[in-house]
Scaffold this motif. Sequence first.
Motif, mmCIF file in Angstrom:
data_model
loop_
_atom_site.group_PDB
_atom_site.id
_atom_site.type_symbol
_atom_site.label_atom_id
_atom_site.label_comp_id
_atom_site.label_asym_id
_atom_site.label_seq_id
_atom_site.Cartn_x
_atom_site.Cartn_y
_atom_site.Cartn_z
ATOM 1 N N PRO A 77 0.678 -1.212 -0.120
ATOM 2 C CA PRO A 77 -0.081 -0.081 0.004
ATOM 3 C C PRO A 77 0.883 1.178 0.128
ATOM 4 N N GLY A 78 2.229 1.370 0.620
ATOM 5 C CA GLY A 78 2.773 2.536 0.666
ATOM 6 C C GLY A 78 2.456 3.435 1.710
ATOM 7 N N ALA A 79 2.848 4.796 1.397
ATOM 8 C CA ALA A 79 2.731 5.713 2.726
ATOM 9 C C ALA A 79 1.338 6.643 2.114
ATOM 10 N N ARG A 80 0.781 7.045 3.093
ATOM 11 C CA ARG A 80 -0.469 8.288 2.966
ATOM 12 C C ARG A 80 -0.254 9.127 4.096
ATOM 13 N N PHE A 81 -1.058 10.270 4.036
ATOM 14 C CA PHE A 81 -0.842 11.461 4.871
ATOM 15 C C PHE A 81 -2.205 11.451 5.817
ATOM 16 N N GLU A 82 -1.935 11.945 7.090
ATOM 17 C CA GLU A 82 -3.125 12.174 8.090
ATOM 18 C C GLU A 82 -2.456 13.400 8.801
ATOM 19 N N MET A 83 -3.424 14.351 8.619
ATOM 20 C CA MET A 83 -3.076 15.590 9.307
ATOM 21 C C MET A 83 -2.935 15.481 10.903
ATOM 22 N N LEU A 84 -1.983 15.999 11.600
ATOM 23 C CA LEU A 84 -1.981 15.875 12.922
ATOM 24 C C LEU A 84 -0.712 16.921 13.328
ATOM 25 N N ASP A 85 -1.277 17.930 14.495
ATOM 26 C CA ASP A 85 -0.726 18.849 14.828
ATOM 27 C C ASP A 85 -0.614 18.415 16.417
ATOM 28 N N LEU A 86 0.694 17.965 16.973
ATOM 29 C CA LEU A 86 0.793 17.588 18.316
ATOM 30 C C LEU A 86 0.924 18.743 19.278
ATOM 31 N N SER A 87 0.914 19.913 18.847
ATOM 32 C CA SER A 87 0.659 20.946 19.945
ATOM 33 C C SER A 87 -0.590 21.597 19.964
ATOM 34 N N SER A 88 -1.520 20.652 19.455
ATOM 35 C CA SER A 88 -3.109 21.087 19.561
ATOM 36 C C SER A 88 -3.903 19.865 20.024
ATOM 37 N N LEU A 89 -4.271 19.686 21.355
ATOM 38 C CA LEU A 89 -4.946 18.591 21.659
ATOM 39 C C LEU A 89 -6.123 18.322 20.796
ATOM 40 N N ALA A 90 -6.749 19.426 20.222
ATOM 41 C CA ALA A 90 -8.159 19.370 19.384
ATOM 42 C C ALA A 90 -7.671 18.413 18.189
ATOM 43 N N SER A 91 -6.507 18.842 17.598
ATOM 44 C CA SER A 91 -6.142 18.304 16.269
ATOM 45 C C SER A 91 -5.766 16.542 16.570
ATOM 46 N N ILE A 92 -5.189 16.183 17.449
ATOM 47 C CA ILE A 92 -4.880 14.956 18.040
ATOM 48 C C ILE A 92 -6.260 14.114 18.420
ATOM 49 N N ARG A 93 -7.276 14.833 18.923
ATOM 50 C CA ARG A 93 -8.697 14.032 19.289
ATOM 51 C C ARG A 93 -9.202 13.822 17.716
ATOM 52 N N ALA A 94 -9.273 15.198 16.852
ATOM 53 C CA ALA A 94 -9.733 14.843 15.547
ATOM 54 C C ALA A 94 -9.247 13.723 14.766
ATOM 55 N N LEU A 95 -7.932 13.523 14.850
ATOM 56 C CA LEU A 95 -7.030 12.282 14.120
ATOM 57 C C LEU A 95 -7.834 11.032 14.612
ATOM 58 N N ALA A 96 -7.876 11.005 16.340
ATOM 59 C CA ALA A 96 -8.353 9.833 16.725
ATOM 60 C C ALA A 96 -9.800 9.441 16.368
ATOM 61 N N ALA A 97 -10.713 10.512 16.179
ATOM 62 C CA ALA A 97 -12.047 10.353 15.943
ATOM 63 C C ALA A 97 -11.977 9.748 14.267
ATOM 64 N N ARG A 98 -11.093 10.462 13.713
ATOM 65 C CA ARG A 98 -11.290 9.765 12.270
ATOM 66 C C ARG A 98 -10.745 8.368 12.131
ATOM 67 N N TRP A 99 -9.800 8.108 12.958
ATOM 68 C CA TRP A 99 -9.112 6.637 12.601
ATOM 69 C C TRP A 99 -10.205 5.521 13.615
ATOM 70 N N GLY A 100 -11.016 5.827 14.661
ATOM 71 C CA GLY A 100 -11.772 5.056 15.144
ATOM 72 C C GLY A 100 -10.974 3.840 15.983
ATOM 73 N N GLU A 101 -11.619 2.544 15.513
ATOM 74 C CA GLU A 101 -10.912 1.269 16.223
ATOM 75 C C GLU A 101 -10.554 0.495 15.011
ATOM 76 N N THR A 102 -10.111 1.252 13.689
ATOM 77 C CA THR A 102 -9.389 0.707 12.612
ATOM 78 C C THR A 102 -8.427 -0.087 13.170
ATOM 79 N N PRO A 103 -8.026 -1.261 12.964
ATOM 80 C CA PRO A 103 -6.657 -2.040 13.357
ATOM 81 C C PRO A 103 -5.345 -1.331 13.175
ATOM 82 N N LEU A 104 -4.580 -1.165 14.309
ATOM 83 C CA LEU A 104 -3.156 -0.485 13.959
ATOM 84 C C LEU A 104 -2.312 -1.489 14.685
ATOM 85 N N ASP A 105 -1.056 -1.415 13.930
ATOM 86 C CA ASP A 105 -0.139 -2.653 14.455
ATOM 87 C C ASP A 105 0.991 -1.936 14.902
#
Length: 323
Positions: A77-105
């Motif tokens: 599959p290669g590489a793809r991009f997800e927006m994440l600004d670690l200096s923003s708790l809102a940005s982190i929560r937004a990424l986690a919400a988009r991800w949900g419980e999709t398996p991550l290894d």
Amino acid sequence: MSNRITSSFGTFSTAREVVAGRDLTGRTALVTGAATGIGIETARALAEAGADVVIAARKPDLAAAAAADINRTARGPGARFEMLDLSSLASIRALAARWGETPLDLLINNAGVMACPLSRTEDGLEMQIGTNHFGHFLLGVLLAPALEAGARASGSFSRLVSLSSIGHRRSGINWDDPNYLTRPYEKWEGYGQAKTANSLFAVGFHKRFANRGVTANAVMPGGIMTPLQRHMAREEMVAMGWIDAETGAIRQGFKTPEQGASTSIWAAVGPELEGVGGLYLENCAQAEPWTAEAPYVGVMPYALDPEDADRLWDLSREITGAW
């Protein structure tokens, strides 16, 4: 040190050498700060082994260019991009919400800020501990269900890798004022505190999630010239002995970015670490205790202290509002 975990790799092994022969087809990895430096080499090695790699970064153009570069040699599959600004708790929560419980290894907390002038995150935290630790803490806790799902799907442990640094020796955690609200700011002390926190986070995370199929280890990548030094003047690096004043040559002993990524990759795929966590790793081996005779390697005891790890976990929950 008895029962010290080592590997067949060493100080100057490359990420490609460590991952050689591993088939990561069907595995998903998220690497923070993977648009430059050792992060892009970590992502590249995983993608070339067949993993589906997510570059989590705050600069879309830079991340898109990194993904395109990685995908020239990726297998699968290669590489793809997800927006994440670690200096923003809102940005982190937004990424986690988009991800949900999709398996991550694999979750590789690679991004970092070093020796910056005093500044604050969107949420008022000191920038170094706010980004390097509190941001990654929230990300790790919010993505824990996805890591657990990855373990269930694969039948093996998912892994969290937390990048620390030998810089942790400069400071433990200042429990009274971790965010420099009242005490004078010193950039290297702040960096040391943040890197100690990165190590303690691995200890705390492993304690809480190993029985759910997720291990965590801290990594010291070594000395590497990358954009991490963006806040340092050339004169400062000369004074510290990192580069030669006349030629500009990098001091012997520094690693290339691909060599710097090797311990992260070993932490992510090394069979010696299956089910093992709460350790501080360097040069593709478990670190030995720090000594003044060898000041650029080894781990300080406070960076692995289980009571401090619990105390930091409680503080991080309070500050981030996480689990």
